[in-house]
Design a protein around this motif. Structure first.
Motif, short mmCIF file in Angstrom:
data_model
loop_
_atom_site.label_atom_id
_atom_site.label_comp_id
_atom_site.label_asym_id
_atom_site.label_seq_id
_atom_site.Cartn_x
_atom_site.Cartn_y
_atom_site.Cartn_z
N ASP A 134 -37.04 -32.84 -4.75
CA ASP A 134 -38.20 -33.63 -5.16
C ASP A 134 -39.27 -32.79 -5.85
O ASP A 134 -40.40 -33.23 -6.03
CB ASP A 134 -38.79 -34.39 -3.98
CG ASP A 134 -39.20 -33.49 -2.82
OD1 ASP A 134 -38.86 -32.29 -2.85
OD2 ASP A 134 -39.85 -33.99 -1.89
N ASP A 136 -40.14 -31.18 -9.41
CA ASP A 136 -39.72 -31.11 -10.81
C ASP A 136 -39.98 -29.70 -11.34
O ASP A 136 -40.52 -28.82 -10.64
CB ASP A 136 -40.42 -32.17 -11.65
CG ASP A 136 -41.93 -32.05 -11.65
OD1 ASP A 136 -42.46 -30.97 -11.29
OD2 ASP A 136 -42.60 -33.04 -12.01
N SER A 208 -38.12 -36.50 1.93
CA SER A 208 -38.65 -35.45 1.06
C SER A 208 -37.71 -34.27 1.08
O SER A 208 -36.73 -34.23 1.83
CB SER A 208 -40.05 -35.01 1.53
OG SER A 208 -39.95 -34.17 2.65
N THR A 215 -45.19 -32.52 -1.71
CA THR A 215 -44.62 -33.66 -2.43
C THR A 215 -44.90 -35.00 -1.78
O THR A 215 -44.84 -36.03 -2.45
CB THR A 215 -43.09 -33.49 -2.57
OG1 THR A 215 -42.49 -33.43 -1.26
CG2 THR A 215 -42.75 -32.21 -3.32
N ARG A 216 -45.20 -35.02 -0.48
CA ARG A 216 -45.48 -36.27 0.23
C ARG A 216 -46.68 -36.09 1.17
O ARG A 216 -46.60 -36.38 2.36
CB ARG A 216 -44.26 -36.71 1.07
CG ARG A 216 -42.97 -36.96 0.30
CD ARG A 216 -43.02 -38.23 -0.51
NE ARG A 216 -41.70 -38.56 -1.04
CZ ARG A 216 -41.19 -38.06 -2.17
NH1 ARG A 216 -41.90 -37.17 -2.86
NH2 ARG A 216 -40.00 -38.42 -2.60
#
Length: 227
Positions: A134, A136, A208, A215-216
């Motif tokens: 997750d 990029d 995740s 990311t979360r």
């Protein structure tokens, strides 16, 4: 603010700023978040040891006599567990994110080569797959650029656990790149000896990779605010 303070301890190569999104969300929910910048991971002390990092976590715990939830991420799951071992009366709960505590006498995090006295971030190849799925390319580049080499005295420090009252401290395991079912199997099989002996273990899923605080953050904060 309500409830115990939530002490946030990041894993390898991270400083306290990794928790900024989570801390903001926790504050919105009326919780007192305390991100810890570990010695050797953001303060410029490349000679820091594992004992120095343990002391930093304990200083955060001792600053709040009302009790603490200690959150450890990845390798720092061991730091959270060491805090429970050293302060079983002050640590109300341990939350483990994407990792497991090492046992007594084991090295803390001797996972990658030491170069000039530190363990630099090894690049993304070791984390191919679910760990970094997750993140990029821009996020990976930003992570690598900000990654803080971990002092050898930390990575190769030997874990020392002395108080069996740590097994009475409730544990919440947040499962990012692995599932609660997998973790349950590992615990039942004795693959995670410290958790096999823990008396109260709860498993929580989060969709995740290995770094959900990046990311979360909102979802992770919701979990931490309600454990």
């Amino acid at each position: 603010m309500t409830g115990e303070q939530i002490v946030l301890v990041g894993g390898l190569w991270l400083d306290g700023s990794a928790w900024s999104g989570v801390a903001t969300e926790l504050t919105k929910r009326g919780r007192h978040a305390v991100p810890v910048t570990l010695p050797g991971q953001g303060d410029g002390h490349t000679s820091a040891t594992l004992a120095d990092q343990v002391a930093a976590v304990l200083a955060a715990v001792d600053a709040e006599p009302g009790g603490s939830v200690v959150v450890g991420h990845s390798a720092a799951c061991t730091l959270a567990w060491l805090a429970a071992d050293a302060r079983p009366g002050r640590v109300a709960k341990v939350v483990l994110i994407g990792g497991f505590p090492s046992g007594n006498g084991q090295p803390y995090a001797d996972f990658f080569p030491i170069v000039d006295g530190v363990m630099p971030f090894p690049g993304w190849e070791p984390f191919d797959g679910a760990d970094a799925a997750d993140l990029d390319e821009p996020a990976r580049q930003a992570f690598a650029a900000a990654a803080i080499p971990v002092p050898a005295g930390v990575a190769r420090g030997v874990v020392q656990l002395t108080d069996e009252r740590r097994f009475d401290v409730p544990v919440v395991m947040v499962c990012p790149e692995f599932t609660p079912a997998q973790a349950r199997e590992w615990i039942a099989a004795g693959d995670l000896p410290e958790l096999t002996r823990a008396k109260h273990v709860t498993l929580v899923d989060i969709d995740s990779g290995h770094w959900p605080m990046l990311t979360r953050p909102a979802e992770l904060a919701m979990i931490l605010a309600t454990v």
